[in-house]
Design an enzyme around this catalytic site. Structure first.
Site, PDB file in Angstrom:
ATOM      1  N   ARG A 188       0.827  -1.202   0.000  1.00 11.61           N
ATOM      2  CA  ARG A 188       0.000   0.000   0.000  1.00 11.61           C
ATOM      3  C   ARG A 188       0.860   1.250   0.000  1.00 11.61           C
ATOM      4  NH1 ARG A 188      -3.601   0.229   4.998  1.00 11.61           N
ATOM      5  NH2 ARG A 188      -1.637  -0.292   5.992  1.00 11.61           N
ATOM      6  N   SER A 247       8.559  -5.027   6.201  1.00 11.75           N
ATOM      7  CA  SER A 247       8.428  -6.142   7.157  1.00 11.75           C
ATOM      8  C   SER A 247       9.220  -7.369   6.737  1.00 11.75           C
ATOM      9  CB  SER A 247       6.946  -6.487   7.354  1.00 11.75           C
ATOM     10  OG  SER A 247       6.272  -5.379   7.890  1.00 11.75           O
ATOM     11  N   ASP A 297       6.572  -3.658  11.358  1.00  9.69           N
ATOM     12  CA  ASP A 297       5.161  -3.476  11.733  1.00  9.69           C
ATOM     13  C   ASP A 297       4.937  -3.427  13.247  1.00  9.69           C
ATOM     14  OD1 ASP A 297       5.887  -6.114  11.977  1.00  9.69           O
ATOM     15  OD2 ASP A 297       4.217  -6.932  10.836  1.00  9.69           O
TER      16      ASP A 297
END
Length: 801
Positions: free
Chosen positions: A423, A487, A541
């Protein structure tokens, strides 16, 4: 029979001792089945509370008590033998079980003897007195009391009322009094007395014997109706003469007719009630035609010459859509009790074996304390310069020095890359009275050929997506600060640098491992020459989750992920972070706690199921703590337990489905679904059917649910123990008597499992009682968190200027 309850059960225990002596088996502890044919309320198979005595028994202190407990007490008092009372049943159930051993279609038990009763297999969904709605359970109808509420008043005669009035229990067992052997002969006698007094028999002359209650036995009825050898009338004459009467041939014919009418009514009433039971079973199964077997016992059924035939014929007339076989029981009450006991004993042994296996997955308080202490020790090793390289908990500095304080302001971009879908986000942070965070985002896909191609191609694709997003938002050419959630395992030397240690999650892009991913991103931006970005921070994250929750709650200093994987971070005192210069203030440390135990620290807590999961994984020997906790592995642990149970014949009748042999087929989401309090066991079975286990039973479903519960509970407890080590370290770092702190949490397992968070909180409270911990669920930690870290970094950068 009429003394005290203790005397009665002492007598039974003495008889039992004599029997064991006779067979020379007093030294063996054998399982025992107890047929107790009085009305009882059962709460489980080996517990039965006497409702009321019948059949002339009046022993005091027994009604309302558990008869199994009374027998056990009497046996203990003697002390010369020991037995294991496994099951208590009544004779109806014993009859069904005895016949069920010979005919597997048998699902009804019927007694027509001194008394009458029936039992049958009812669907659990209809048994509102018992928990659970899967499978079936035998119901003891106690149908002898049918009509005690007046339901049979239209059918009862003056003769029935006279019998009832003269009985030991007036108003009770009214159906039984119209059918059973205890009353049939007496009913005939009362009719004969009335007919004689009206001058219709014996020339109107009665005798003291005919007038005496109980002198006309039910066995006389059977003998008088035995007309097949033409001796019925002769027997009638002899019986009547024994009663002091002088019968004519017409008298004998009339008496025989009375016997026929009374026994026929009994057979037909019995048939009508049995027809109701058969209809219930047929309707339960939604069948057009039912095929079943009724196990029958009792002196009237067995000894009366035509009772059975009349019963069968009327059942066929009343329920023509049921094919019923009647199977006579041989010693149903004794043999049946042994059958129930044998089944229960097998199930009890299997239950013990299952629990012993599951006990290896259960952790007590001492074990959890041990895990907490080991985690504390590994955290210290990871922070220290000399032991960092060999510590299983790496304690990586993130260079995030502060959580949000509410003064952050501005527009920030965030890039959230953790898989083939990623995203790009625009995050608008506003401070002051209307302090809020507004987010816009767009999801992009990375084609597989790019994840397997070169690093340049990968980062060029990412930059093209960023350019598309800026155009989509009408911000083409804008130069905004950017936070990069990346991540994958990285080593950081500063907030805006992340050196990729190795790709995971199927990525194989060349020229990236060992390189700074921020530099690779900046190079791609420069190659495009369309816009410029200030890459301020690269984070994982866990840190993003802490920062997101920190914006909502300034006390948030810990981040926790429990999803596909698991990890934690927290604010550590700089003086303890030996890998970074300076000892003022604090820094967020990314624990990478998934690798806790990779050095063998957790071997004492690892089961054969954990080892099987580890050995078949893509990274054997690595991420051992994660493999006991996270969503990627819990379903696989459950699957391995189910395979073991099935191989040992403890589940699915020992029959394994091919699908269950498939690695990864038991998804972790099934644990959340199966443990949902609202989920009926039939839905558990639908999951099992999806796994090819089409013949699974109610007991299978219950056991699968228990396995899921044990595995998930251990995961939550281990997570709680790890978290307890973290908050205790923060408390001790600060020299506080009590610490109040918030933990930001994200991850599908934590959010979706119905009990995970509660068990984790309970463990945390128990192991770290001096820490008041609030668990705050994060919303979009990875994207929003990256932007907030960037906002904090920009604020701190501005304050330095």
């Amino acid at each position: 029979m009429r003394g005290s309850g203790s005397e009665l059960f002492d007598h039974i225990a003495e008889c039992l001792a004599n029997f064991l002596d006779k067979l020379n088996i007093k030294d063996k502890k054998l399982p025992l089945g107890f047929t107790f044919s009085f009305p009882c309320q059962q709460t489980k198979l080996d517990e039965s509370f006497l409702v009321t005595w019948t059949k002339g028994f009046r022993a005091s202190g027994v009604e309302g008590k558990d008869v199994v407990g009374l027998l056990r007490k009497a046996i203990r008092k003697r002390g010369d033998f020991d037995i294991d009372i496994v099951a208590v049943i009544n004779d109806t159930v014993g009859t069904m079980m005895t016949c069920g051993y010979d005919d597997h279609h048998c699902e009804i038990g019927l007694i027509v003897g001194t008394g009458t009763n029936a039992c049958y297999m009812e669907e659990m969904r209809n048994l509102e007195l018992v928990e659970g709605d899967e499978g079936r359970m035998c119901v003891n109808m106690e149908w002898g009391a049918f009509g005690d509420d007046g339901a049979l008043d239209d059918l009862r005669t003056d003769f029935d009322r006279e019998i009832d009035a003269g009985s030991l229990n007036p108003g009770k067992q009214l159906f039984e009094k119209m059918i059973s052997g205890m009353y049939m002969g007496e009913l005939v006698r009362i009719i004969l007395v009335k007919m004689t007094k009206e001058g219709q028999l014996f020339q109107g002359r009665t005798t003291p014997q005919l007038l005496a209650t109980g002198h006309f036995k039910t066995s006389y009825v059977s003998a008088i109706e035995n007309v097949k050898d033409k001796e019925g009338l002769c027997y009638a004459e002899q019986t009547l003469r024994d009663l002091g009467l002088e019968p004519s041939e017409e008298d004998c014919v009339a008496v025989q007719r009375v016997c026929q009418i009374v026994s026929t009514r009994a057979a037909h009433l019995c048939a009508a009630s049995l027809a109701a039971v058969l209809r219930q079973i047929r309707d339960n199964k939604a069948l057009d035609r039912l095929r079943t077997t009724v196990g029958v016992d009792g002196s009237v059924y067995k000894n009366h010459p035509v009772f059975a035939r009349r019963l069968h014929k009327m059942v066929r007339r009343l329920v023509p859509d049921c094919d019923v076989r009647f199977l006579r029981s041989e010693d149903g009450s004794g043999k049946g009790a042994a059958m129930v006991t044998a089944v229960a004993y097998r199930l009890a042994k299997q239950h013990i074996e299952r629990q012993q296996i599951l006990d290896s997955l259960r952790l007590d308080r001492d074990q959890l304390r041990c895990v907490m202490r080991k985690m504390e020790a590994e955290m210290q090793r990871g922070l220290a310069r000399d032991t960092h390289a060999t510590a299983s908990v790496r304690m990586l500095p993130t260079y995030v020095r502060s959580t949000p304080d509410g003064t952050e302001w501005g527009d920030f971009l965030a890039l959230d890359l953790g898989g083939t879908n990623f995203r790009v986000l625009l995050v608008r942070v506003r401070s002051g009275k209307r302090r809020n965070v507004e987010m816009h985002n767009k999801i992009y896909t990375i084609p597989q050929e790019i994840t397997q191609g070169t690093g340049e191609e990968l980062f060029d694709h990412i930059v093209h997506c960023i350019a598309d997003f800026l155009e989509y938002m009408g911000m083409k050419g804008a130069a905004l600060p950017l936070g990069f959630t990346f991540s994958f395992p990285c080593h950081q030397n500063s907030l805006d640098q992340g050196i990729l240690l190795n790709w995971t999650k199927g990525f194989k892009a060349t020229g990236c491992e060992g390189e700074d991913v921020v530099a690779l991103l900046k190079d791609a931006i420069h190659r495009m020459e369309d816009f410029d970005l200030d890459v301020v921070a690269v984070v994982n994250d866990t840190v993003g989750t802490m920062m997101t929750c920190g914006y909502e709650d300034p006390r948030c200093e810990v981040g926790l992920i429990v999803g596909t994987g698991t990890n934690a971070c927290y604010m550590e005192e700089m003086r303890n972070v030996e890998l970074v210069e300076g000892d003022e203030g604090r820094m967020c440390v990314n624990m990478e706690w998934g690798a806790f135990g990779d050095d063998g620290t957790l071997d004492d807590f690892c089961t054969p199921f954990d080892r099987a999961v580890d050995e078949s994984s893509t990274n054997p020997g690595k991420q051992r703590f994660e493999k006991m906790i996270s969503g990627m592995y819990l379903g696989e642990i459950v699957r391995n337990v189910l395979l073991d149970f099935t191989a040992k014949g403890l589940l699915f009748r020992g029959k394994l489905s091919e699908r269950l042999k498939t690695r990864g087929i038991f998804e972790t989401k099934f644990l959340s679904q199966i443990e949902s309090d609202r989920l009926a066991l039939r839905q558990v079975r639908s999951i099992l059917q999806h796994l090819g286990l089409t013949s699974s039973t109610c007991d299978d479903s219950i056991l699968v649910k228990e396995v899921c519960s044990v595995v998930a509970r251990r995961a939550a407890q281990l997570c709680g123990a790890g978290l307890a080590a973290v908050v205790e370290r923060i408390r001790q770092n600060r020299g506080l008597q009590n610490l109040s702190v918030t933990v930001g949490v994200d991850g599908t397992l934590y959010k979706l499992h119905p009990h995970f968070s509660a068990i984790m909180r309970e463990t945390l409270r128990d192991l770290a009682p001096q820490c008041d911990v609030t668990l705050l669920q994060s919303e979009d930690g990875s994207g929003k968190g990256a932007a907030l870290i960037t906002a904090v970094a920009c604020r701190m950068r501005g304050s330095k200027k």
